[in-house]
Design a protein around this motif. Structure first.
Motif: not given
Length: 154
Positions: A103-119
């Motif tokens: 949801a945060l990625k879809e709302r552009d609150i986090i980047s794709n790179r941040e998404l992968k790191i957080m996952q």
């Protein structure tokens, strides 16, 4: 090929976008007819794809002429902190954490790179040395901290 839930989700998101991200009103039975499915399929999509964890509020009015109103939540940092505490709380499962990140990625609150790191950080593999019963508690703390740091303007 996408499954029906993905198609319905995409359709609703397009409606919201076409309405400049303001609330949209839809009729459950109309959607069910459009997609040749049961109203329970629409309910499933709404409850799993348009919930608070994903940044949406769904209001439902039943009866003749009933409708569903879907809002996309716009949040300040303080509102985000409150939502994080309500949505995540003291513990969170991996699947629910991944939903929050999506949801945060879809709302552009986090980047794709941040998404992968957080996952990666929240994965069972990364938490392998943490006792199984403690993982969801650790995961919640990590997730809240990472989100707050990623949205901090400093």
């Amino acid at each position: 090929m996408s499954n029906l839930s993905d198609i319905i989700e995409g359709f609703i998101k397009e409606l919201i976008e076409a309405n400049n991200f303001r609330a949209v009103d839809i009729q459950r039975n109309f959607l069910a007819q459009q997609f040749d499915c049961s109203p329970s399929q629409i309910n499933y999509v709404l409850s799993t794809r348009f919930n608070n964890d994903r940044g949406y509020i769904v209001e439902s009015r039943r009866g003749g002429g009933g409708y569903i109103r879907i809002f996309r939540v716009q949040s300040s940092i303080d509102e985000l902190k409150e939502i994080l505490n309500e949505s995540i709380g003291d513990n969170i499962t991996l699947n629910k954490a991944l939903d929050v990140l999506k949801a945060l990625k879809e709302r552009d609150i986090i980047s794709n790179r941040e998404l992968k790191i957080m996952q990666s950080i929240l994965s069972d593999r990364a938490l392998n040395n943490v006792p199984y019963d403690d993982r969801n508690t650790i995961r919640a703390s990590l997730l809240k901290e990472m989100i707050l740091i990623s949205v901090d303007d400093d």
